[in-house]
Design a protein around this motif. Structure first.
Motif, PDB file in Angstrom:
ATOM      1  N   PRO A   9      37.545  26.665  74.261  1.00 15.01           N
ATOM      2  CA  PRO A   9      37.849  27.848  73.454  1.00 15.01           C
ATOM      3  C   PRO A   9      38.685  27.531  72.207  1.00 15.01           C
ATOM      4  O   PRO A   9      38.479  28.129  71.153  1.00 15.01           O
ATOM      5  CB  PRO A   9      38.623  28.756  74.410  1.00 15.01           C
ATOM      6  CG  PRO A   9      38.211  28.327  75.771  1.00 15.01           C
ATOM      7  CD  PRO A   9      37.962  26.857  75.660  1.00 15.01           C
ATOM      8  N   GLU A  10      39.617  26.581  72.320  1.00 16.57           N
ATOM      9  CA  GLU A  10      40.419  26.189  71.162  1.00 16.57           C
ATOM     10  C   GLU A  10      39.557  25.531  70.091  1.00 16.57           C
ATOM     11  O   GLU A  10      39.722  25.785  68.901  1.00 16.57           O
ATOM     12  CB  GLU A  10      41.535  25.231  71.576  1.00 16.57           C
ATOM     13  CG  GLU A  10      42.623  25.878  72.391  1.00 16.57           C
ATOM     14  CD  GLU A  10      43.631  24.874  72.912  1.00 16.57           C
ATOM     15  OE1 GLU A  10      44.804  25.268  73.037  1.00 16.57           O
ATOM     16  OE2 GLU A  10      43.262  23.726  73.212  1.00 16.57           O
ATOM     17  N   ALA A  12      36.321  26.000  69.656  1.00 12.99           N
ATOM     18  CA  ALA A  12      35.473  27.051  69.086  1.00 12.99           C
ATOM     19  C   ALA A  12      36.242  27.861  68.047  1.00 12.99           C
ATOM     20  O   ALA A  12      35.716  28.168  66.972  1.00 12.99           O
ATOM     21  CB  ALA A  12      34.948  27.962  70.193  1.00 12.99           C
ATOM     22  N   SER A  13      37.483  28.165  68.335  1.00 11.52           N
ATOM     23  CA  SER A  13      38.315  28.904  67.387  1.00 11.52           C
ATOM     24  C   SER A  13      38.572  28.079  66.127  1.00 11.52           C
ATOM     25  O   SER A  13      38.501  28.593  65.015  1.00 11.52           O
ATOM     26  CB  SER A  13      39.637  29.283  68.052  1.00 11.52           C
ATOM     27  OG  SER A  13      40.483  29.903  67.135  1.00 11.52           O
ATOM     28  N   TYR A  14      38.843  26.791  66.298  1.00 11.31           N
ATOM     29  CA  TYR A  14      39.092  25.893  65.170  1.00 11.31           C
ATOM     30  C   TYR A  14      37.869  25.805  64.258  1.00 11.31           C
ATOM     31  O   TYR A  14      37.998  25.817  63.036  1.00 11.31           O
ATOM     32  CB  TYR A  14      39.453  24.508  65.702  1.00 11.31           C
ATOM     33  CG  TYR A  14      39.715  23.469  64.636  1.00 11.31           C
ATOM     34  CD1 TYR A  14      40.962  23.354  64.048  1.00 11.31           C
ATOM     35  CD2 TYR A  14      38.711  22.591  64.230  1.00 11.31           C
ATOM     36  CE1 TYR A  14      41.214  22.393  63.080  1.00 11.31           C
ATOM     37  CE2 TYR A  14      38.950  21.643  63.256  1.00 11.31           C
ATOM     38  CZ  TYR A  14      40.195  21.537  62.691  1.00 11.31           C
ATOM     39  OH  TYR A  14      40.430  20.595  61.732  1.00 11.31           O
ATOM     40  N   GLY A  16      35.442  28.028  64.146  1.00 13.60           N
ATOM     41  CA  GLY A  16      34.973  29.364  63.762  1.00 13.60           C
ATOM     42  C   GLY A  16      33.610  29.685  64.356  1.00 13.60           C
ATOM     43  O   GLY A  16      32.789  30.345  63.721  1.00 13.60           O
ATOM     44  N   THR A  17      33.359  29.208  65.560  1.00 14.88           N
ATOM     45  CA  THR A  17      32.082  29.434  66.240  1.00 14.88           C
ATOM     46  C   THR A  17      32.335  30.041  67.613  1.00 14.88           C
ATOM     47  O   THR A  17      33.478  30.261  68.006  1.00 14.88           O
ATOM     48  CB  THR A  17      31.313  28.110  66.428  1.00 14.88           C
ATOM     49  OG1 THR A  17      32.059  27.260  67.303  1.00 14.88           O
ATOM     50  CG2 THR A  17      31.086  27.399  65.105  1.00 14.88           C
ATOM     51  N   THR A  18      31.257  30.263  68.331  1.00 20.45           N
ATOM     52  CA  THR A  18      31.390  30.688  69.724  1.00 20.45           C
ATOM     53  C   THR A  18      31.617  29.450  70.590  1.00 20.45           C
ATOM     54  O   THR A  18      31.470  28.321  70.123  1.00 20.45           O
ATOM     55  CB  THR A  18      30.119  31.417  70.200  1.00 20.45           C
ATOM     56  OG1 THR A  18      29.019  30.503  70.158  1.00 20.45           O
ATOM     57  CG2 THR A  18      29.829  32.630  69.330  1.00 20.45           C
ATOM     58  N   GLU A  19      31.933  29.642  71.855  1.00 22.80           N
ATOM     59  CA  GLU A  19      32.144  28.524  72.771  1.00 22.80           C
ATOM     60  C   GLU A  19      30.860  27.758  73.048  1.00 22.80           C
ATOM     61  O   GLU A  19      30.901  26.608  73.470  1.00 22.80           O
ATOM     62  CB  GLU A  19      32.735  29.031  74.087  1.00 22.80           C
ATOM     63  CG  GLU A  19      34.163  29.505  73.963  1.00 22.80           C
ATOM     64  CD  GLU A  19      34.751  29.915  75.294  1.00 22.80           C
ATOM     65  OE1 GLU A  19      34.317  29.386  76.333  1.00 22.80           O
ATOM     66  OE2 GLU A  19      35.651  30.774  75.289  1.00 22.80           O
ATOM     67  N   GLU A  44      41.906  16.036  69.359  1.00 22.96           N
ATOM     68  CA  GLU A  44      41.981  16.625  68.022  1.00 22.96           C
ATOM     69  C   GLU A  44      41.465  15.644  66.972  1.00 22.96           C
ATOM     70  O   GLU A  44      40.802  16.034  66.016  1.00 22.96           O
ATOM     71  CB  GLU A  44      43.428  17.014  67.727  1.00 22.96           C
ATOM     72  CG  GLU A  44      43.586  17.938  66.562  1.00 22.96           C
ATOM     73  CD  GLU A  44      44.992  18.497  66.469  1.00 22.96           C
ATOM     74  OE1 GLU A  44      45.156  19.541  65.828  1.00 22.96           O
ATOM     75  OE2 GLU A  44      45.922  17.898  67.029  1.00 22.96           O
TER      76      GLU A  44
END
Length: 70
Positions: A9-10, A12-14, A16-19, A44
């Motif tokens: 989830p992190e 995906a957020s980074y 800008g997409t879905t999981e 990372e």
């Protein structure tokens, strides 16, 4: 080891997409990941390398001042 491990989830957020997208990258072995038991983590640094490798630079073209002459 100072590289932060990010969950799906992190990531995906980074990005800008879905999981679904990071999970597909993992399934297709297109990104480095770490398995900790049943959990999957992405370093990372591997995420930064993936973004850098897939960054497309713009193409510089010469602009014509008056357009094409027929």
């Amino acid at each position: 080891m100072k590289d932060r491990l990010m969950s799906v989830p992190e990531v995906a957020s980074y990005l800008g997409t879905t999981e679904r997208f990071p999970r597909r990258l993992i399934a297709e072995r297109r990104i480095v990941f770490v398995k900790v038991g049943r959990h999957v983590r992405i370093p990372e640094r591997a995420l930064a390398e993936f973004v850098a490798a897939n960054t497309v630079q713009p193409v510089a073209t010469a602009r014509r001042r008056f357009g094409a002459v027929a």
